[in-house]
Design an enzyme around this catalytic site. Sequence first.
Site, PDB file in Angstrom:
ATOM      1  N   TRP A  99       0.834  -1.207   0.000  1.00 17.98           N
ATOM      2  CA  TRP A  99       0.000   0.000   0.000  1.00 17.98           C
ATOM      3  C   TRP A  99       0.862   1.248   0.000  1.00 17.98           C
ATOM      4  O   TRP A  99       0.544   2.225  -0.692  1.00 17.98           O
ATOM      5  CB  TRP A  99      -0.978  -0.011   1.177  1.00 17.98           C
ATOM      6  CG  TRP A  99      -1.867  -1.208   1.142  1.00 17.98           C
ATOM      7  CD1 TRP A  99      -1.895  -2.236   2.027  1.00 17.98           C
ATOM      8  CD2 TRP A  99      -2.848  -1.526   0.130  1.00 17.98           C
ATOM      9  NE1 TRP A  99      -2.832  -3.166   1.637  1.00 17.98           N
ATOM     10  CE2 TRP A  99      -3.426  -2.766   0.489  1.00 17.98           C
ATOM     11  CE3 TRP A  99      -3.278  -0.883  -1.034  1.00 17.98           C
ATOM     12  CZ2 TRP A  99      -4.427  -3.367  -0.295  1.00 17.98           C
ATOM     13  CZ3 TRP A  99      -4.262  -1.484  -1.793  1.00 17.98           C
ATOM     14  CH2 TRP A  99      -4.821  -2.713  -1.423  1.00 17.98           C
ATOM     15  N   ASP A 166      -1.525   6.875   6.212  1.00 17.96           N
ATOM     16  CA  ASP A 166      -2.585   5.938   5.826  1.00 17.96           C
ATOM     17  C   ASP A 166      -2.835   5.038   7.041  1.00 17.96           C
ATOM     18  O   ASP A 166      -2.009   4.187   7.373  1.00 17.96           O
ATOM     19  CB  ASP A 166      -2.105   5.122   4.614  1.00 17.96           C
ATOM     20  CG  ASP A 166      -3.051   3.982   4.257  1.00 17.96           C
ATOM     21  OD1 ASP A 166      -4.090   3.809   4.922  1.00 17.96           O
ATOM     22  OD2 ASP A 166      -2.730   3.251   3.289  1.00 17.96           O
ATOM     23  N   LYS A 190     -11.933  -1.572   7.917  1.00 15.50           N
ATOM     24  CA  LYS A 190     -11.386  -2.538   8.892  1.00 15.50           C
ATOM     25  C   LYS A 190     -11.992  -2.297  10.275  1.00 15.50           C
ATOM     26  O   LYS A 190     -12.663  -3.157  10.819  1.00 15.50           O
ATOM     27  CB  LYS A 190      -9.864  -2.437   8.994  1.00 15.50           C
ATOM     28  CG  LYS A 190      -9.126  -2.369   7.679  1.00 15.50           C
ATOM     29  CD  LYS A 190      -9.208  -3.629   6.873  1.00 15.50           C
ATOM     30  CE  LYS A 190      -8.283  -3.527   5.670  1.00 15.50           C
ATOM     31  NZ  LYS A 190      -8.697  -4.402   4.588  1.00 15.50           N
TER      32      LYS A 190
HETATM   33  N1  PLP Z   1      -4.002   1.032   2.736  1.00 17.20           N
HETATM   34  C1  PLP Z   1      -4.009  -0.019   3.567  1.00 17.20           C
HETATM   35  C2  PLP Z   1      -3.087  -0.042   4.741  1.00 17.20           C
HETATM   36  C3  PLP Z   1      -4.890  -1.093   3.321  1.00 17.20           C
HETATM   37  O1  PLP Z   1      -4.895  -2.144   4.149  1.00 17.20           O
HETATM   38  C4  PLP Z   1      -5.752  -1.039   2.205  1.00 17.20           C
HETATM   39  C5  PLP Z   1      -6.682  -2.146   1.922  1.00 17.20           C
HETATM   40  O2  PLP Z   1      -6.723  -3.138   2.578  1.00 17.20           O
HETATM   41  C6  PLP Z   1      -5.684   0.081   1.358  1.00 17.20           C
HETATM   42  C7  PLP Z   1      -4.809   1.093   1.670  1.00 17.20           C
HETATM   43  C8  PLP Z   1      -6.570   0.195   0.156  1.00 17.20           C
HETATM   44  O3  PLP Z   1      -7.813   0.570   0.570  1.00 17.20           O
HETATM   45  P1  PLP Z   1      -9.049   0.680  -0.436  1.00 17.20           P
HETATM   46  O4  PLP Z   1      -9.359  -0.698  -0.882  1.00 17.20           O
HETATM   47  O5  PLP Z   1     -10.093   1.300   0.438  1.00 17.20           O
HETATM   48  O6  PLP Z   1      -8.654   1.564  -1.560  1.00 17.20           O
END
Ligand code: PLP
Length: 356
Positions: A99, A166, A190
């Site tokens: 991510w 994030d 989550k």
């Molecule tokens: N950042 C983290 C730490 C994540 O765990 C996730 C998805 O699990 C994301 C970003 C991506 O999120 P989204 O699917 O809401 O775009």
Amino acid sequence: MKKHNFYAGPSILNEKVIKATADAVLDFAGTGLSLLEVSHRGKEFDAVMAETNQLFKELLDIPAEYEVVFVGGGASMQFCMVPYNMLRTKAAYLDTGTWASKAIKEAKLFGEVDVVASSKDKNYSYIPKNYTIADDVDYFHYTSNNTIYGTEIRKDPDVKARLICDMSSDIFSRPIDISKYDIIYGGAQKNLAPAGVTFAIVRKDALGKVERPIPTMLKYSTHIEKDSMFNTPPVLPIYSALQTLKWYKEMGGVKAMQKLNEEKAAILYNEIDRNRLFVGTAAEEDRSLMNVCFVMKEEYKELEAAFADFAIKERGMMGIKGHRSVGGFRASLYNAMPKSSVEALVAAMQEFEKKH
Ligand code: PLP
């Protein structure tokens, strides 16, 4: 057989939250209509939005110079919204996983990106500690919990730069010193709500400093000015988020969640370290409280499929398989996961050890 939800997502919700959401889908706030049908501009939903915003701020102790917005697009949209709104010339990013690297890719479209350190060399199994952040960066971006690799930065970093984080997979798992941050964002799915809503905690006076034109929907100020109602908000996830926030308050807030999370994770990590068959994949000092990743020890590798089969089919440990990037097992212990489920997993690991 009782099922235990160890899935990493899309969302893990408390039973009461699911029940309250289901009730509102049938009859929302005594309107005789479903939550799915009522106008988001009506007074009943207006009250939901206002209370969600107020409780969100209260539980995280968010100072007055910040605003909280709820938007669509997931955390993935924030990967571009952050640099669009905040990157003037240069930003520092810490690469701790999939991510984080996706956020880096988007930021590069907007300016100079200094990746100060990366743990890619060891499949993101640790958090890099030795790096320098240049004095002239607009912000330092990091991912507090690496959902896939099971590593976590649990302390707000002590650096000179303004922070952007994030917190998709560990928001509301502990208290945060909000004043160090310009933006904290995350997909809500989550620890807060069903997938479909994204939160951003934004320091208002940090906005408006970039010169590039920003499309209306991608501007934080648009959503701040319209109280997250510039476009049709995702009503069901927001309603559900409110139920989760009420539950957190009832439970004693984020400090109480932190204590519970520490207890749950300790129970499982202690077993992983004790059990002859298993080994944790993340560096010990960087272990996540939210996603616990472990594999079979090299000499027991051939038992991996058998344990997965036993745990899932005979003991109801749903979603226990690891992400394909790490393999083995991942037990996600988000706020809503009860301690009794962690104890049940430990019992299954001990039972399996005795048999082999
Ligand atoms: N950042 C983290 C730490 C994540 O765990 C996730 C998805 O699990 C994301 C970003 C991506 O999120 P989204 O699917 O809401 O775009």
